[in-house]
Design an enzyme around this catalytic site. Structure first.
Site, short mmCIF file in Angstrom:
data_model
loop_
_atom_site.label_atom_id
_atom_site.label_comp_id
_atom_site.label_asym_id
_atom_site.label_seq_id
_atom_site.Cartn_x
_atom_site.Cartn_y
_atom_site.Cartn_z
N TRP A 283 0.85 -1.19 0.00
CA TRP A 283 0.00 0.00 0.00
C TRP A 283 0.88 1.24 0.00
O TRP A 283 1.64 1.48 0.95
CB TRP A 283 -0.92 0.02 1.23
CG TRP A 283 -1.98 -1.03 1.16
CD1 TRP A 283 -3.23 -0.91 0.63
CD2 TRP A 283 -1.89 -2.39 1.63
NE1 TRP A 283 -3.93 -2.09 0.74
CE2 TRP A 283 -3.13 -3.01 1.35
CE3 TRP A 283 -0.89 -3.13 2.27
CZ2 TRP A 283 -3.39 -4.33 1.68
CZ3 TRP A 283 -1.15 -4.44 2.58
CH2 TRP A 283 -2.39 -5.04 2.29
N ALA B 35 -13.65 -12.28 4.25
CA ALA B 35 -13.58 -10.87 3.86
C ALA B 35 -13.22 -10.80 2.39
O ALA B 35 -12.59 -11.71 1.84
CB ALA B 35 -12.54 -10.12 4.71
#
Length: 248
Positions: free
Chosen positions: A62, A216
């Protein structure tokens, strides 16, 4: 004196707005609650609680916009997963939510990447949950979203907050899996990452991983809109060009 133009202009929903509404509607019908959270996040909710502690190599996945002079350290959220953490901290389990919203990554823009974009993530926590529940839920979602008889497959992948982690592909609804430019002649389109929630994540929010399990997933709303509406460049969604918006 020039005659005044009194023609009423009819407004149009932006394609991202249309896509968000469709996603929310489908998951609502599947029993999911739509939840929201802050775009400015702290390090705990964006990284640490999601099994990505400081100096963990996965943080390099990220490219983060950090905010200067803040203590504790804050950032523009890089995904909407922090909403899941906040929800579990407040409400515990069971959980059945989706978290749509804007996210930010410090990366160069091109036809498929932007520094800001929209994402939707989902979380289901209950007892005796397996990957089969994940695959069935998401296959149903994509069949409804693209109005097609879609098949799905899961491929092993790595994300620090799930174990096992998978990438999900769907059969190409544009060419009926015969091979085209969009699916790169493979008959499959990669749509999102997913997996079973990591036991460390459950422990971090006070849930017993021996009792609770869940899945998820996360995918790009922009990407779904591009696929459904035939948009070939993500930057067209953010130029403000009314020729794009007026088509919807």
């Amino acid at each position: 004196m020039a005659e005044e133009n009194t023609t009423n202009q009819i407004g149009h929903h932006h394609p991202i707005t249309r896509m968000n509404r469709q996603i929310n509607s489908i998951f609502f019908d599947l029993g999911f609650e739509v939840v929201d959270g802050p775009e400015i996040e702290d390090e705990w909710h964006n990284f640490d609680a999601l099994n990505i502690p400081e100096h963990h190599p996965a943080r390099d996945m990220w490219d983060t916009f950090w905010l200067k002079g803040e203590n504790p350290r804050t950032l523009l959220r890089t995904h909407t997963s922090p909403i899941q953490i906040r929800y579990m901290e407040e409400y515990g389990a069971p959980v059945r939510i989706i978290a749509p919203g804007k996210v930010f990554r410090n990366e160069a823009t091109d036809a498929t990447h932007e520094a800001q974009f929209y994402q939707v993530e989902g979380l289901l926590i209950a007892q005796n949950i397996t990957l089969a529940h994940l695959k069935t839920t998401l296959t149903t979602f994509f069949q409804e979203l693209f109005h097609a008889d879609i098949s799905a497959r899961l491929r092993p992948s790595y994300f620090p907050f799930v174990e096992p982690g998978v990438e999900m592909d769907i059969s190409c609804f544009l060419c009926e899996s015969k091979g085209c430019r969009v699916c790169k002649q493979t008959g499959w389109i990669e749509v999102l990452g997913a997996g079973m929630v990591h036991p460390n994540v459950l422990s971090n929010v006070g849930l017993d991983p021996e009792k609770w399990q869940g899945f998820a997933f996360g995918g790009g709303t922009d990407r779904f809109a591009m696929l459904k509406y035939g948009i070939d460049d993500i930057r067209k969604l953010y130029t403000g060009d009314l020729r794009v918006v007026n088509q919807f």
